[in-house]
Write an enzyme that holds these catalytic residues in place. Structure first.
Site, PDB file in Angstrom:
ATOM      1  N   VAL A  80     -51.158  45.845   6.834  1.00 14.76           N
ATOM      2  CA  VAL A  80     -50.052  45.161   7.513  1.00 14.76           C
ATOM      3  C   VAL A  80     -50.070  43.686   7.131  1.00 14.76           C
ATOM      4  O   VAL A  80     -51.112  43.029   7.248  1.00 14.76           O
ATOM      5  CB  VAL A  80     -50.219  45.292   9.045  1.00 14.76           C
ATOM      6  CG1 VAL A  80     -49.041  44.658   9.772  1.00 14.76           C
ATOM      7  CG2 VAL A  80     -50.368  46.760   9.445  1.00 14.76           C
ATOM      8  N   CYS A  81     -48.935  43.177   6.679  1.00 10.26           N
ATOM      9  CA  CYS A  81     -48.858  41.752   6.318  1.00 10.26           C
ATOM     10  C   CYS A  81     -49.122  40.907   7.562  1.00 10.26           C
ATOM     11  O   CYS A  81     -48.390  40.991   8.558  1.00 10.26           O
ATOM     12  CB  CYS A  81     -47.495  41.409   5.742  1.00 10.26           C
ATOM     13  SG  CYS A  81     -47.274  39.630   5.503  1.00 10.26           S
ATOM     14  N   VAL A  82     -50.160  40.085   7.493  1.00  9.28           N
ATOM     15  CA  VAL A  82     -50.588  39.330   8.680  1.00  9.28           C
ATOM     16  C   VAL A  82     -49.544  38.303   9.105  1.00  9.28           C
ATOM     17  O   VAL A  82     -49.302  38.107  10.304  1.00  9.28           O
ATOM     18  CB  VAL A  82     -51.986  38.687   8.450  1.00  9.28           C
ATOM     19  CG1 VAL A  82     -51.942  37.666   7.317  1.00  9.28           C
ATOM     20  CG2 VAL A  82     -52.510  38.046   9.717  1.00  9.28           C
TER      21      VAL A  82
ATOM     22  N   ALA B  21     -46.688  40.086  10.756  1.00  7.26           N
ATOM     23  CA  ALA B  21     -47.123  40.720  11.999  1.00  7.26           C
ATOM     24  C   ALA B  21     -47.298  39.719  13.134  1.00  7.26           C
ATOM     25  O   ALA B  21     -46.790  39.922  14.236  1.00  7.26           O
ATOM     26  CB  ALA B  21     -48.427  41.482  11.761  1.00  7.26           C
TER      27      ALA B  21
ATOM     28  N   PHE C 215     -47.156  47.567   5.049  1.00  8.46           N
ATOM     29  CA  PHE C 215     -46.066  47.319   5.995  1.00  8.46           C
ATOM     30  C   PHE C 215     -45.694  45.840   5.951  1.00  8.46           C
ATOM     31  O   PHE C 215     -46.546  44.960   6.151  1.00  8.46           O
ATOM     32  CB  PHE C 215     -46.495  47.714   7.416  1.00  8.46           C
ATOM     33  CG  PHE C 215     -46.849  49.173   7.536  1.00  8.46           C
ATOM     34  CD1 PHE C 215     -45.882  50.122   7.859  1.00  8.46           C
ATOM     35  CD2 PHE C 215     -48.148  49.611   7.305  1.00  8.46           C
ATOM     36  CE1 PHE C 215     -46.205  51.468   7.952  1.00  8.46           C
ATOM     37  CE2 PHE C 215     -48.481  50.960   7.396  1.00  8.46           C
ATOM     38  CZ  PHE C 215     -47.509  51.883   7.720  1.00  8.46           C
TER      39      PHE C 215
END
Lengths: 130, 117
Positions: free
Chosen positions: A77-79, A82, A39
């Site tokens: 999830v791309c930190v 996010a 994501f």
């Protein structure tokens, strides 16, 4: 085949997340598997544990979670994407002094390198919502 | 991990959304992982290459500095769909870097992985 899906679209705003989920759910019927879903961009909103859709609409949070449990799909999830949009896990919440976390339990915050890694190591990559 | 050829396709203008920035970030990460990365600018994506860009009024960092550092990451191939430039009244002299005109279909066929932004 092992598929990597990349999701750029926020849930309930665009078709992207809904199509990605249905695609991932359909793969096992043909002997394939969504091994990783990454994501990025607004797609990170799929990872909020606080998602509360009305009962007569598809519950994406529940279905991503079921997918992860049934097929051992990694929900990454791309930190960077996010954090700036308010999706944080317990560790990041403590690090930044926030009063709560928002990441759903089946999802994992990770670096953008994992997107490239998934693209390099899986048999096929399908992008949703560019 | 064996080295693969990655093509990052940028289709959005540099200001007004985070698409081009996030696409360029993916390109830099791919190059940092030791992969061979090329960029293809299509549609409004060609605006990303315009010289003398200012930083966005919305407090966004802009993407021009990222274009400047591409050679340091060994990202040498910056490819453009010529029709996209012509349609927007742009010429190579308006661009901040040297580019290569390509047939997008052929370029895509040359790469193992294509990521679109």
């Amino acid at each position: 085949m092992n598929y990597a899906l990349i999701v750029y679209g926020a849930p309930y705003s665009q078709q992207a997340a809904h199509s990605a989920l249905r695609f991932a759910e359909a793969l096992p019927h043909r002997g394939h598997r969504a091994a990783t879903v990454f994501f990025y961009h607004d797609g990170i909103y799929n990872a909020t544990r606080l998602m509360t859709p009305p009962q007569d609409e598809p519950n994406l949070r529940q279905r991503w979670s079921l997918l992860a449990k049934a097929h051992n799909t990694s929900l990454l999830v791309c930190v960077a994407s996010a954090l700036k949009r308010g999706i944080v896990d317990n560790k990041e919440a403590r690090r930044h002094g926030l009063d709560g976390d928002s990441l759903a339990p089946e999802f994992e915050l990770t670096g953008l390198g994992q997107l490239l890694d998934a693209a390099l190591t899986h048999d096929c990559v399908v992008t949703f919502g560019a | 991990m064996t080295s693969k050829r990655i093509l990052i396709v940028l289709r959005h203008a540099p200001h007004g959304s985070s698409w081009s920035r996030e696409g360029l970030e993916a390109a830099l990460v791919g190059a940092a992982l030791g992969q061979e990365v090329s960029l293809l600018f299509m549609g409004d994506g060609v605006f990303t290459l315009c010289s003398e860009q200012q930083v966005g009024a919305l407090g966004q960092k802009g993407t021009a500095p990222m274009i400047d550092v591409l050679p340091m990451y060994d990202i040498e191939r910056l490819c453009v769909d010529e029709q996209a430039l012509i349609a927007r009244g742009l010429e190579t002299k308006d661009l901040m870097v040297a580019i290569e005109y390509v047939d997008p279909a052929e370029l895509i066929a040359e790469h193992d992985i294509v990521l679109t932004f």
